[in-house]
Every structure is written in structure tokens, then in C-alpha cells.
Write a protein that holds these residues in place. Structure first.
Motif, PDB file in Angstrom:
ATOM      1  N   GLY A  89       0.819  -1.213   0.000  1.00 42.20           N
ATOM      2  CA  GLY A  89       0.000   0.000   0.000  1.00 42.20           C
ATOM      3  C   GLY A  89       0.846   1.254   0.000  1.00 42.20           C
ATOM      4  N   GLU A  90       1.912   1.258   0.796  1.00 39.21           N
ATOM      5  CA  GLU A  90       2.805   2.425   0.855  1.00 39.21           C
ATOM      6  C   GLU A  90       3.539   2.606  -0.463  1.00 39.21           C
TER       7      GLU A  90
ATOM      8  N   ALA B   2       2.446   1.801  -3.407  1.00 35.61           N
ATOM      9  CA  ALA B   2       1.479   2.365  -4.358  1.00 35.61           C
ATOM     10  C   ALA B   2       1.390   3.878  -4.201  1.00 35.61           C
ATOM     11  N   LYS B   3       1.335   4.350  -2.971  1.00 36.50           N
ATOM     12  CA  LYS B   3       1.251   5.795  -2.724  1.00 36.50           C
ATOM     13  C   LYS B   3       2.506   6.516  -3.202  1.00 36.50           C
TER      14      LYS B   3
ATOM     15  N   GLY C 113       2.159   7.054  -6.787  1.00 37.55           N
ATOM     16  CA  GLY C 113       0.971   7.810  -7.167  1.00 37.55           C
ATOM     17  C   GLY C 113      -0.168   7.012  -7.759  1.00 37.55           C
ATOM     18  N   VAL C 114      -0.314   5.732  -7.330  1.00 41.19           N
ATOM     19  CA  VAL C 114      -1.454   4.934  -7.790  1.00 41.19           C
ATOM     20  C   VAL C 114      -2.244   4.464  -6.570  1.00 41.19           C
ATOM     21  N   GLU C 115      -3.495   4.073  -6.791  1.00 44.25           N
ATOM     22  CA  GLU C 115      -4.360   3.671  -5.680  1.00 44.25           C
ATOM     23  C   GLU C 115      -3.977   2.324  -5.103  1.00 44.25           C
ATOM     24  N   ARG C 116      -3.628   1.373  -5.966  1.00 40.01           N
ATOM     25  CA  ARG C 116      -3.279   0.043  -5.477  1.00 40.01           C
ATOM     26  C   ARG C 116      -2.362  -0.656  -6.474  1.00 40.01           C
TER      27      ARG C 116
END
Length: 310
Positions: A189-190, A192-193, A196-199
Motif C-alpha cells: 500500500g505504501e 502504491a502511494k 501515485g497509484v491507488e493500489r
């Protein structure tokens, strides 16, 4: 102060308290077992893990009030070299309680007290006077510290030619990537952030990590996959390691144990193939113990032996 190959920094340590109870009933007094106390917080846990593998490190941490004094006594019991920076606000506590009726674990964490500008400068000054081979910045930031605090540490590491290993999240981690680190350990999850994507799906992790490496954010990205294991990515390689199947009693400190195992292996000049397997072995071994105890050396060694062939 004698030189150390590994220095860990914990600006927001915690006195970890853990216990057991039987039945969670609202508005009733819950009787708990005798509590266990451990010195906690990202960098302190990393130093504890390194010590359990036979390594040495210097744990730099803040300490405030009577809770901070108790934290220091617990660090001493672990026979870890440490430097405590006195702060005005009390060191925080964390609380873990297991309901024996359901085997459910409840984890309660408190925010760290405010760090003043003068205290921040003292922390940075101490780190500036150290030249370790590996500098580990791990854990959350206190109130009063800006999200560029770890970025300031990244600049110190670059100046001293120390290999910076960072285990944090959010904006604090993003700002570190602007300077660059040797190794970062986000979860999926981190990660992805960070790009710059949601998942992200599992098959997308390798490419996402290489995006960060290509931009100079880190040389090594280790992505924690929770119960699935972990993947270590460099610009030229990708190594997925499955987590061994163990009876889990607590996940507290598993991520810190993983970092500690990897840093210890790096300090022993192990190959990256061994580094990630020591990390997964120590992280998995930590889940085999209750509360906030981290791992037993013999468990980590046994799991590493199993992972060597994976």
C-alpha cells in the motif's frame, strides 16, 4: 564515543506494555494478567534484533519523564549501547492486550509528545557527529517535527557516506526519496502511494519498485507482503521470498525485526539473497512470540535454514 558500524535513531520511542485478559465487555472492569514491559519504537526494536543475532549497534533515542527513565532501564537490560536525548515531554506508551477467550489481539498506540526546535537540533547534532556504515531511521515522527525530519537525516547520511535505511511511511518517506536512501521497506500500500497509484497487484510490485530506484530514491527497495513474504528489488534484480508457515501469536515488532535482520546481514557482508531471507526469517520468528517480545535467535536461525532453499 566509540565508533559503531550501525546506528539506529528512534525519535518517537515507546514503553510497550502487554497483557492477557478473558472477555471484552463494555462498561465492566476488565481483569488483566501481570503486564510485561519492553523498550519499543522502530529503531530500538531494530537494535534489539541486531543484538539477538550477535551484532552490535548504537541506539540513539529520545527519553522524557519517568516513562523515559523506565525505557532506558529496559534498553540497558537488553545490553544495547544507547544514547538518550532528554526531552521535556514524557515518552509515550503503547498497550497490547490479548483476549484469551477469542485469541484476538488489541493494539493501542499513543502519539508522541511534542519535540521542540532545540531538541530537534540536538538530535541532528548527535547524528552529525557519527559516521556509521549503516544509519537506520525507523518509526513515526512526534508532534512538532516536520515531515522533512528524516530528509534532514538523509542529508547527514549522504555527507558522512553512511548507508541510510529508512522504515517509515507517508510524506516523511516521500521526502527522503528526494535525497535518496540505500534501502527502504514499504509495504504494498505504501509503495502504491509512493508512485501515485491507488493500489498495486503482486505482479506490479517489481516494476513499481524499479520506478523509485530509477529516479534515485533508493538503491534497494524491500516490499513487505505481510503473510505472503517479501520481495527485494534492485535495478538489476528481483527476489521474492515466501514467508514460512508459523503459528502466529503477535505481529508486534515483526517489521522492525525484519529490518534488524537485514541490517545485521548487510553488516556481515552477506549477499542480498541472504539479506532478504534473514529479514523474512526474523520477521516471521517475531510473530511466534506473544506481545512485544520480538524473536528468539534459535527460531530465526531455523527459519533462515528453511528459507535458504527457497
Amino acid at each position: 564515543m566509540k565508533p559503531f558500524d550501525i546506528v539506529t535513531i528512534t525519535v518517537n520511542p515507546a514503553l510497550d506494555k502487554s497483557t492477557h485478559f478473558k472477555g471484552l465487555v463494555p462498561e465492566q472492569k476488565i481483569r488483566c494478567d501481570e503486564p510485561r514491559y519492553d523498550a519499543g519504537g522502530g529503531g530500538i526494536n531494530v537494535s534489539k534484533a541486531i543484538s539477538r543475532l550477535g551484532g552490535t549497534s548504537l541506539a540513539v533515542c529520545t527519553s522524557g519523564g519517568p516513562i523515559g527513565e523506565m525505557l532506558e532501564k529496559l534498553i540497558k537490560k537488553e545490553t544495547i549501547e544507547y544514547t538518550a536525548i532528554k526531552v521535556q515531554t514524557w515518552t509515550r506508551e503503547s498497550f497490547v492486550a490479548v483476549d484469551d477467550n477469542t485469541n484476538s489481539q488489541y493494539r493501542f498506540g499513543f502519539a508522541g509528545g511534542k519535540i521542540s526546535e532545540q531538541e530537534e537540533q540536538k538530535i541532528l547534532e548527535i547524528l552529525s557527529n557519527l559516521t556509521p556504515q549503516f544509519l537506520v531511521a525507523s518509526g513515526s515522527l512526534n508532534e512538532g517535527l516536520s515531515t522533512d525530519f528524516y530528509q534532514k537525516i538523509a542529508k547527514i547520511a549522504k555527507k558522512s557516506n553512511s548507508k541510510l535505511i529508512v522504515d517509515t511511511s507517508g510524506e516523511a518517506l516521500k521526502k527522503v526519496l528526494e535525497i535518496g536512501a540505500y534501502l527502504i521497506k514499504p509495504n504494498v500500500g505504501e509503495l502504491a502511494k509512493l508512485i501515485g497509484v491507488e493500489r498495486l497487484e503482486l505482479e506490479e510490485v517489481n516494476e513499481a519498485a524499479k520506478q523509485i530506484i530509477a529516479k534515485g530514491g533508493a538503491e534497494i527497495v524491500v516490499v513487505s507482503l505481510g503473510p505472503q513474504g517479501a520481495v527485494l528489488v534492485t535495478k538489476d534484480s528481483c527476489d521474492f521470498v515466501p514467508a514460512p508457515n508459523v503459528v502466529k501469536k503477535s505481529t508486534v515488532g515483526a517489521g522492525d525485526s525484519m529490518v534488524g535482520g537485514m541490517v545485521w546481514a548487510l553488516s556481515q557482508n552477506k549477499s542480498l539473497k541472504e539479506v532478504i531471507r534473514w529479514g523474512v526469517a526474523c520477521g516471521s520468528a517475531a510473530t511466534m512470540n506473544e506481545g512485544t517480545q520480538l524473536f528468539k535467535r534459535e527460531d530465526a536461525q531455523r527459519l533462515f535454514g528453511w528459507l535458504k532453499g527457497k
